[in-house]
Design a protein around this motif. Sequence first.
Motif, PDB file in Angstrom:
ATOM      1  N   ALA A 291      20.333  78.019  65.248  1.00 53.74           N
ATOM      2  CA  ALA A 291      20.457  78.554  66.344  1.00 53.74           C
ATOM      3  C   ALA A 291      22.099  79.139  66.851  1.00 53.74           C
ATOM      4  CB  ALA A 291      20.973  77.182  66.526  1.00 53.74           C
ATOM      5  N   ALA A 292      22.924  79.339  66.468  1.00 51.43           N
ATOM      6  CA  ALA A 292      24.184  79.748  66.066  1.00 51.43           C
ATOM      7  C   ALA A 292      23.598  81.489  66.059  1.00 51.43           C
ATOM      8  CB  ALA A 292      24.968  79.878  65.439  1.00 51.43           C
TER       9      ALA A 292
ATOM     10  N   GLY B 295      29.569  79.743  52.521  1.00 54.27           N
ATOM     11  CA  GLY B 295      30.268  79.011  52.522  1.00 54.27           C
ATOM     12  C   GLY B 295      31.121  79.317  54.240  1.00 54.27           C
ATOM     13  N   SER B 296      32.423  79.420  54.455  1.00 53.92           N
ATOM     14  CA  SER B 296      32.788  79.923  56.031  1.00 53.92           C
ATOM     15  C   SER B 296      32.672  81.037  55.966  1.00 53.92           C
ATOM     16  CB  SER B 296      34.256  79.293  55.050  1.00 53.92           C
ATOM     17  OG  SER B 296      35.186  80.587  54.316  1.00 53.92           O
ATOM     18  N   SER B 297      31.967  81.690  54.989  1.00 63.59           N
ATOM     19  CA  SER B 297      31.971  83.248  55.383  1.00 63.59           C
ATOM     20  C   SER B 297      30.459  83.120  56.545  1.00 63.59           C
ATOM     21  CB  SER B 297      31.191  83.702  54.771  1.00 63.59           C
ATOM     22  OG  SER B 297      32.588  84.745  53.311  1.00 63.59           O
ATOM     23  N   ARG B 298      29.759  82.376  56.607  1.00 64.76           N
ATOM     24  CA  ARG B 298      28.532  82.827  57.338  1.00 64.76           C
ATOM     25  C   ARG B 298      28.717  82.074  58.906  1.00 64.76           C
ATOM     26  NH1 ARG B 298      27.851  77.577  54.932  1.00 64.76           N
ATOM     27  NH2 ARG B 298      26.334  77.150  56.159  1.00 64.76           N
ATOM     28  N   ARG B 299      29.822  81.067  59.247  1.00 64.70           N
ATOM     29  CA  ARG B 299      29.888  81.542  60.745  1.00 64.70           C
ATOM     30  C   ARG B 299      30.979  82.112  60.948  1.00 64.70           C
ATOM     31  NH1 ARG B 299      28.419  75.857  62.651  1.00 64.70           N
ATOM     32  NH2 ARG B 299      26.309  75.412  61.502  1.00 64.70           N
ATOM     33  N   PHE B 300      32.125  82.891  59.949  1.00 72.23           N
ATOM     34  CA  PHE B 300      33.032  83.931  60.171  1.00 72.23           C
ATOM     35  C   PHE B 300      31.290  85.205  60.816  1.00 72.23           C
ATOM     36  CE2 PHE B 300      35.429  87.221  59.762  1.00 72.23           C
ATOM     37  CZ  PHE B 300      36.143  87.044  61.003  1.00 72.23           C
ATOM     38  N   LEU B 301      31.201  85.921  59.620  1.00 76.60           N
ATOM     39  CA  LEU B 301      30.422  86.507  60.480  1.00 76.60           C
ATOM     40  C   LEU B 301      29.124  86.347  61.077  1.00 76.60           C
ATOM     41  CD1 LEU B 301      29.611  88.099  57.139  1.00 76.60           C
ATOM     42  CD2 LEU B 301      31.104  88.471  58.711  1.00 76.60           C
TER      43      LEU B 301
ATOM     44  N   LEU C 276      30.284  85.236  63.730  1.00 74.38           N
ATOM     45  CA  LEU C 276      31.000  84.705  65.224  1.00 74.38           C
ATOM     46  C   LEU C 276      31.321  86.002  65.294  1.00 74.38           C
ATOM     47  CD1 LEU C 276      32.122  83.514  67.920  1.00 74.38           C
ATOM     48  CD2 LEU C 276      34.125  83.252  65.693  1.00 74.38           C
ATOM     49  N   THR C 277      31.712  86.773  64.419  1.00 73.79           N
ATOM     50  CA  THR C 277      32.317  88.407  64.621  1.00 73.79           C
ATOM     51  C   THR C 277      31.001  88.993  64.980  1.00 73.79           C
ATOM     52  OG1 THR C 277      33.712  87.224  62.548  1.00 73.79           O
ATOM     53  CG2 THR C 277      33.051  90.511  63.129  1.00 73.79           C
ATOM     54  N   LEU C 278      29.898  89.171  64.070  1.00 69.00           N
ATOM     55  CA  LEU C 278      28.778  89.928  64.822  1.00 69.00           C
ATOM     56  C   LEU C 278      28.598  89.543  66.572  1.00 69.00           C
ATOM     57  CD1 LEU C 278      26.407  91.594  64.164  1.00 69.00           C
ATOM     58  CD2 LEU C 278      24.654  90.016  64.334  1.00 69.00           C
TER      59      LEU C 278
END
Length: 336
Positions: free
Chosen positions: A82-83, A114-120, A122-124
Amino acid sequence: MTKDAQHPLTELIAIAAKAGIGLVPGGGLLTAGYEALQVLSKEAAAQMERRSQKRYEEFIRSVFEAEVTPDLTEYLTADDYAALLSGCMADMENEKAKYYGRLAAAIGRGEVQGSSRRFLILTLSQLSHQQVQMLRQSYVAARYDLKPGQGSGRVDQVAVLNLSDPVQKHEYAELLARSMYSENELTTLGEMLVRACFDAAELTPSAIGYRAWFSKYVDIIYDSDQVSLVYSLINGFWDEGMRTVNRAVTIIDRQPMAVFANPRIMIVGSEAMPEYLPALKARLRKADVLFVCLHDHAEHIRGHYPDSTILNFAGLGVTDITVSVIKHVKMVNGLT
């Protein structure tokens, strides 16, 4: 021609004309009734819908082109999906739609966890298309020995970006602030985002307009004053992405610190019989040598180097000799 192939403003102007809406020379509305404005509003909404549909299709296509099947999506949660989809549809730049889809696929395959999923994710959504391309260029520069516009050095991860104006420098500063770079090199997170957004064919030197150096140096040895030929060969090999080392046969015992390609090039330019061949053979015992003869010494050379190639160029100009020698070296190294 499809509607999307026409500029949206051109469509609206055509509709306005049909609706009898007056336009000033610059394209602004001069007169417009309520019904005519309703027509324009509906058409604008239809344009947005068409473009949203096109972007959604690009997102989905990118997911499935990455060979993601239901049994490979255990890592991609509904919230992640969804994000990504929400970010894709809200993004200002249509060009980024495929990157959202590819990032979804990479997460689904478990390559981003891990936390890299949401970080990337958002970053994209916060990076411009140009900034994503900058990350890609640096990634390629880190993995290939890129040939610069001049000289025999290599293009590093920041030089490849060609930061020449304030906007580009600001974009790079933003990437630094978002932990995509550290000390002029891509971070692990930056590399992860690049691998997720681009396929292998897009991460090659040619894909970003560069050429990688050949992995070995071409060794050029000469026995007389053949400056024009030596420089012609140096420049010719440079054009082909091959670095060179050159030295006189009298200092053959001083081996440069380099990994050489076969064959080594021996320019035999003197009219006198080359009496240095035994010493040359002692130094280049295991090397294949290409003899570039400006006078016919083939028989004498074969007595010492029976298996090497001897090219007789008596009477030929520098350009013709250069072309032939480079062609031969490239063929031997599988570069033709």
